[in-house]
Each structure stands twice: as C-alpha cells, then as structure tokens.
Design a protein around this motif. Structure first.
Motif, short mmCIF file in Angstrom:
data_model
loop_
_atom_site.label_atom_id
_atom_site.label_comp_id
_atom_site.label_asym_id
_atom_site.label_seq_id
_atom_site.Cartn_x
_atom_site.Cartn_y
_atom_site.Cartn_z
N PHE A 141 12.83 6.05 -13.77
CA PHE A 141 13.70 4.97 -13.28
C PHE A 141 13.11 3.60 -13.65
CE2 PHE A 141 15.51 8.24 -10.52
CZ PHE A 141 16.83 7.84 -10.42
N GLY A 142 12.02 3.62 -14.40
CA GLY A 142 11.39 2.37 -14.80
C GLY A 142 10.48 1.78 -13.73
N THR A 143 10.09 2.61 -12.79
CA THR A 143 9.28 2.12 -11.67
C THR A 143 7.86 2.68 -11.79
OG1 THR A 143 11.28 2.18 -10.33
CG2 THR A 143 9.19 1.93 -9.15
N VAL A 161 9.92 15.79 -5.00
CA VAL A 161 8.81 16.25 -4.15
C VAL A 161 7.66 16.81 -4.98
CG1 VAL A 161 10.20 16.68 -2.08
CG2 VAL A 161 9.90 18.52 -3.74
N ARG A 162 7.94 17.20 -6.21
CA ARG A 162 6.92 17.85 -7.04
C ARG A 162 6.16 16.85 -7.90
NH1 ARG A 162 3.32 19.46 -8.93
NH2 ARG A 162 2.78 21.35 -10.04
N GLU A 163 6.88 15.91 -8.47
CA GLU A 163 6.24 14.91 -9.34
C GLU A 163 6.93 13.56 -9.18
OE1 GLU A 163 6.48 16.42 -13.32
OE2 GLU A 163 8.67 16.54 -13.29
N LYS A 199 0.80 -1.22 0.00
CA LYS A 199 0.00 0.00 0.00
C LYS A 199 0.84 1.28 0.00
CE LYS A 199 -3.87 -1.69 -0.37
NZ LYS A 199 -4.23 -1.45 -1.77
N ILE A 200 2.13 1.17 0.34
CA ILE A 200 2.97 2.37 0.47
C ILE A 200 4.30 2.15 -0.24
CG2 ILE A 200 4.22 3.87 2.09
CD1 ILE A 200 2.07 3.07 4.18
N HIS A 201 4.68 3.14 -1.06
CA HIS A 201 6.02 3.11 -1.65
C HIS A 201 6.77 4.35 -1.19
CE1 HIS A 201 9.12 2.03 -4.60
NE2 HIS A 201 9.33 3.34 -4.61
N ASN A 202 7.88 4.14 -0.51
CA ASN A 202 8.68 5.25 0.03
C ASN A 202 9.78 5.67 -0.93
OD1 ASN A 202 7.91 5.77 3.01
ND2 ASN A 202 7.92 3.53 2.82
N LEU A 203 10.05 6.97 -0.88
CA LEU A 203 11.11 7.55 -1.70
C LEU A 203 11.83 8.58 -0.83
CD1 LEU A 203 12.20 7.99 -4.66
CD2 LEU A 203 10.46 9.77 -4.88
N ILE A 204 13.15 8.63 -0.89
CA ILE A 204 13.85 9.62 -0.08
C ILE A 204 14.56 10.65 -0.95
CG2 ILE A 204 14.10 8.09 1.91
CD1 ILE A 204 17.03 7.72 1.18
N VAL A 205 14.66 11.85 -0.39
CA VAL A 205 15.29 12.96 -1.10
C VAL A 205 15.78 13.94 -0.05
CG1 VAL A 205 13.12 14.26 -1.29
CG2 VAL A 205 14.94 14.71 -2.93
N CYS A 206 16.72 14.79 -0.43
CA CYS A 206 17.07 15.93 0.41
C CYS A 206 16.99 17.14 -0.51
CB CYS A 206 18.48 15.78 0.98
SG CYS A 206 19.04 17.29 1.79
N THR A 207 15.91 17.91 -0.37
CA THR A 207 15.73 19.03 -1.30
C THR A 207 16.73 20.15 -1.04
OG1 THR A 207 14.02 20.00 0.11
CG2 THR A 207 13.27 18.59 -1.68
N VAL A 228 9.19 10.95 -11.76
CA VAL A 228 10.59 10.60 -11.49
C VAL A 228 10.74 9.08 -11.43
CG1 VAL A 228 12.45 10.73 -9.78
CG2 VAL A 228 11.09 12.77 -10.31
N LEU A 229 9.83 8.44 -10.71
CA LEU A 229 9.90 6.98 -10.58
C LEU A 229 9.75 6.31 -11.94
CD1 LEU A 229 7.84 6.55 -7.30
CD2 LEU A 229 10.24 5.96 -7.62
#
Lengths: 215, 115
Positions: free
Chosen positions: A153-155, A143-145, A108-116, A149-150
């Motif tokens: 990466f083919g995701t 954070v915007r789209e 139910k959840i897919h996490n993504l990390i970033v440091c803006t 982005v995923l």
C-alpha cells in the motif's frame, strides 16, 4: 451527513441491460421473496436497511477523526468508548449493536485492522468495506505478514514502530485514529476531515497531504 | 498450574457478586487459547488455537456466547470477551518483521486457559 445524489431503484427491478442473474443472486432473490411472502420481513425493511448503509460513508469516520485531532477532550472520550462518543456527538447509530474501539496510531504504534474470518468492519462509521478488505489475500496476509501488506500500500513502517494488527472476530469493531500529518497546523476541522481517507482509518496507509482522493 | 482460588470482591456497599458475574481473567494474565475443534463455525480462527498470549482488556459489558447462541443453545447466560494480545513471532515461527509486532484479538472466556 452527506445528502444523497442518486435515487434508489426498486430492489426488485433489474434493468434489461444487466447480465442474467447468477446462482447466488437468484438464491438471494428467492430467499428475500420468500421471507416477504411469509411475512417474516416487511417489504420496506430491506430497502430501509440499504438506505441505512448508504448513509454511512468514510466521510463520516473522517469527521470523527478530524474532531479528535482538534479537540483533545473529544479524543479522550473517543478512545475511552468509541461507540458512545460517535453516538452522542455525531448521532451515529450502531444499528448492528457492535462496540467500537478506536485504535490510536502514535510514533511507536501503527494499527491495522482485519477480519480473518469474514468481513467485520466498522460499518456504522465507514459504510461498506472495500472489496480487497473482504478478499482472502488481505485477510490471510494482514495477520501473517502485515509489513509486506503495508509496503504494497506504499506504507513503510520503521522497525522500531510496533505493528499492532487487530483481528475483528466477534462483537467489537475497530477504527484506526491516524496520526495528524505535519503541515496541517492551520487547517480547520473541515479541511482536516477532507484529507482523512478510508484506507487510513483501516490502517493500511497514513494520512498525508499528497493522497487526498478517497474512492 | 498455580491458579489462585477465586477471590471475593466486596463492593463498598457490602454487595457480593455471584460467581460468573465477574471476569475470570484480568489484564496482564497469561493465557493459552484452547485447542478444540467443535463442529460448526466457531469464531476463534484456526491460526489462534493453542497460541499463548496476554489478556489486554476485559470487554464490558458481558455478552452472550455468540457461538452457543448461533446454535440456539444459549439460555441467556453471559460471559466476558477479552482482547488478547499475541506476539507475531509466537504466532508465526520465522516471522520476518519486528519482534514487538503483535496481533490483538477478541476471544470469549470459554476459549481461554490460564497458564
């Protein structure tokens, strides 16, 4: 921990074949030499820190993920406190005194990390971040789209799965605990660790049996 | 604004904690991130300022305010960081993804307003 297969050249020496240093390299050298000259930093401290960072690679994080996949009690400890689980069970030190929150991907959840704001990254467990992670396009667009982005990466994440982006801004670092792929039921912990990639622990890809290479 | 008066949490041992020792917010609290533009590098991204979210997690233990610390102004006083979740549709008008997509970010106590 992996053994080193390369020597560390003296950080003060540049080979003759390299291009002339540019503005920031010259500034870095000048500041470093000044710090040593003023005895604010010992000559061995910088090379020691380089060794510290070189000893951290995605292979370390992959071992943590594989253990979480095979050992539900470890997984629970890891999700409760990522740092202490890594410290006490893998000897991974958090030399930068950051916390670690491990974010579990589910159906139910897919996490993504970033440091803006810069390039905060779970360096104690993964080593240095990839260049694209530090580049502005990823930092702004994650954070915007995030779905776009995923997709690059083919995701592809189904609409009914929540995308949860964690922007790392202060003293917490994040590590994504990817989903264990189907077809790995008979894998050993070591075999599982081999299929966990750096990008999967950032959350830009899933772990799958086709993409085994980690840059 | 109908914020409740500060409650006194009494430990079973009878110990009363000082004001400032306990988190101001708790998980589930709706908050707004302040719109302020102090001079310097403040680790609340511009895109978050003024946005509404929900406190998801209190980050333990307390920590120094790294922004004050960065200016050499921290006298050792500590506060809490919180993980605050914001819907991406709240963040970006016209967001194209699923309405349940979310961003979660750590924010220091002094940047959060109760709503």
């Amino acid at each position: 921990m992996e053994t080193h297969d390369h020597d560390h050249p003296d950080v003060h020496q540049k080979s003759a074949a390299e291009p002339a240093p540019r503005y920031y390299e010259i500034m870095e050298t000048a500041v470093r030499e000044l710090l040593v000259e003023k005895k604010l930093v010992g000559p061995g401290e910088i090379s020691r820190q380089i060794e510290v960072l070189d000893s951290r690679t995605p292979a370390l994080g992959a071992k943590v993920v594989a253990r979480a996949w095979v050992d539900p009690e470890f997984r629970a400890r890891l999700l409760a406190n990522g740092r202490t689980a890594c410290e006490s069970e893998f000897g991974i030190s958090f030399y930068d005194d950051t916390k670690l929150i491990v974010l579990e991907n589910t159906d139910k959840i897919h996490n993504l990390i970033v440091c803006t704001l810069c390039s905060c990254y779970p360096r104690p467990v993964l080593g240095l971040p990839p260049d694209w992670y530090k580049a502005k396009p990823y930092r702004a667009r994650a954070v915007r789209e995030p779905r776009a982005v995923l997709a690059e990466f083919g995701t592809d994440i189904p609409e009914d799965v929540e995308i949860r982006v964690s922007d790392s801004t202060a003293m917490v670092r994040y590590l994504v605990l990817p989903q264990r792929p189907v077809g790995t039921e008979n894998f050993t912990e070591e075999q599982l660790a081999e299929i966990v990639t750096r990008d999967a622990m950032i959350g830009v890809v899933r772990v799958n049996l086709e993409n085994r290479s980690t840059p | 604004m109908t914020s409740a008066p500060p409650t006194t949490t009494k430990h079973p041992t009878g110990i009363v904690k000082a004001l400032g020792e306990e988190p101001v917010f708790k998980p589930g609290d709706p908050v707004r991130i302040s719109i302020r533009y102090p001079v310097g590098h403040y680790r609340v991204p511009m895109y978050m300022r003024g946005k509404r979210g929900i406190v998801e997690l209190i980050l333990e233990p307390m920590a120094v305010n790294n922004e004050e610390e960065g200016f050499g102004r921290n006298a050792g006083s500590k506060g809490y960081y919180y993980r605050v979740g914001v819907s991406l549709t709240e963040l970006w008008p016209g967001y194209a993804g699923s309405p349940q997509d979310r961003l979660v970010i750590e924010v220091f106590e002094c940047w959060l307003e109760r709503i």
